[in-house]
Motif scaffolding. Structure first.
Motif, mmCIF file in Angstrom:
data_model
loop_
_atom_site.group_PDB
_atom_site.id
_atom_site.type_symbol
_atom_site.label_atom_id
_atom_site.label_comp_id
_atom_site.label_asym_id
_atom_site.label_seq_id
_atom_site.Cartn_x
_atom_site.Cartn_y
_atom_site.Cartn_z
ATOM 1 N N PRO A 165 -2.373 -12.444 23.442
ATOM 2 C CA PRO A 165 -2.039 -11.182 22.746
ATOM 3 C C PRO A 165 -0.535 -10.981 22.663
ATOM 4 O O PRO A 165 0.220 -11.415 23.545
ATOM 5 N N TYR A 166 -0.099 -10.285 21.611
ATOM 6 C CA TYR A 166 1.336 -10.149 21.324
ATOM 7 C C TYR A 166 2.109 -9.565 22.500
ATOM 8 O O TYR A 166 3.128 -10.117 22.928
ATOM 9 N N LYS A 167 1.636 -8.439 23.034
ATOM 10 C CA LYS A 167 2.369 -7.786 24.116
ATOM 11 C C LYS A 167 2.433 -8.666 25.351
ATOM 12 O O LYS A 167 3.459 -8.737 26.038
ATOM 13 N N GLU A 168 1.321 -9.341 25.642
ATOM 14 C CA GLU A 168 1.302 -10.234 26.800
ATOM 15 C C GLU A 168 2.242 -11.414 26.590
ATOM 16 O O GLU A 168 2.929 -11.851 27.504
ATOM 17 N N ARG A 169 2.305 -11.905 25.359
ATOM 18 C CA ARG A 169 3.201 -13.020 25.067
ATOM 19 C C ARG A 169 4.657 -12.604 25.224
ATOM 20 O O ARG A 169 5.472 -13.359 25.777
#
Length: 227
Positions: free
Chosen positions: A40-44
């Motif tokens: 996921p974007y935020k996790e990345r």
């Protein structure tokens, strides 16, 4: 004081010129594009920031304690190159032949489970060996070993003490900027472009890893031949 600042600027420039080709954050950016597609974007983004701190930390530990750690565990530079080469080869093969996985999320519970199973690629392979790889580590250790004889007589003590921290911090910032820009690259070249780049870089990483192993073996042979 002005002379010391000029010396500091010269050493920082020299350090960046030596380290950037070895660290090469663009390699880690490609790794992120290929291995972080399902994250996921935020996790990345969180992992990118994490990886930047890891890079700086690895370089600092290597500079100040690398020679001692390798001596304590009986690790030689050729051994470091061979081990790092094998890791790079393994990562390259995973990029060349990615596993076919179906990741469909049919419910919120499945999404939560997927989030918990999200791989953390911040340390391996983004920071190590993507950026702070065996070549970078070997360069830092050899550079730290030669500071006393090659640099100390000509520069102020505080300049020598501060330079490594600044160089590694700048490399970390550049690394962070490159990886934060990876998403924009995906938007421009598309998913098929990412997959193509991933396979090309996977092949190059395999070649680089094999070359690391060859260099390590040649160093061992030359040491025994010379002995």
């Amino acid at each position: 004081m002005i002379d010391d600042l000029i010396q500091l600027g010269k050493l920082i420039s020299l350090g960046l010129a030596l380290m950037l080709p070895l660290a090469n954050p663009l390699t880690s950016m490609t790794l992120l594009l290929s291995l972080g597609q399902q994250i996921p974007y935020k996790e990345r983004e969180r992992q990118v920031t994490q990886a930047a701190f890891y890079v700086v930390g690895i370089m600092l530990v290597t500079y100040y304690a690398g020679a001692w750690i390798m001596h304590t565990f009986g690790i030689s530079i050729p051994g470091l190159r061979i081990a790092g080469g094998l890791i790079v080869v393994s990562i390259g093969f995973s990029m060349l032949f990615p596993p076919a996985e179906s990741r469909t999320l049919e419910s919120e519970a499945a999404a939560d489970a997927q989030q918990r199973q999200t791989p953390n690629i911040a340390f391996v392979p983004l920071a190590l060996p993507g950026t702070a790889g065996p070549g970078t580590i070997a360069m830092i250790i050899s550079g730290a070993a030669s500071v006393d004889t090659a640099i100390t007589p000509d520069y102020a003590p505080w300049v020598i003490a501060v330079t490594p921290v600044i160089v590694f911090a700048l490399l970390g910032v550049f690394f962070w900027i490159c990886l934060r820009s990876a998403g924009r690259i995906v938007a421009v070249i598309g998913q098929s472009g990412v997959e193509a780049i991933s396979r090309v870089m996977g092949f190059l990483l395999v070649c680089m890893g094999v070359q690391f192993v060859i260099n390590g073996v040649l160093e061992i042979v030359s040491q025994h031949a010379g002995g």
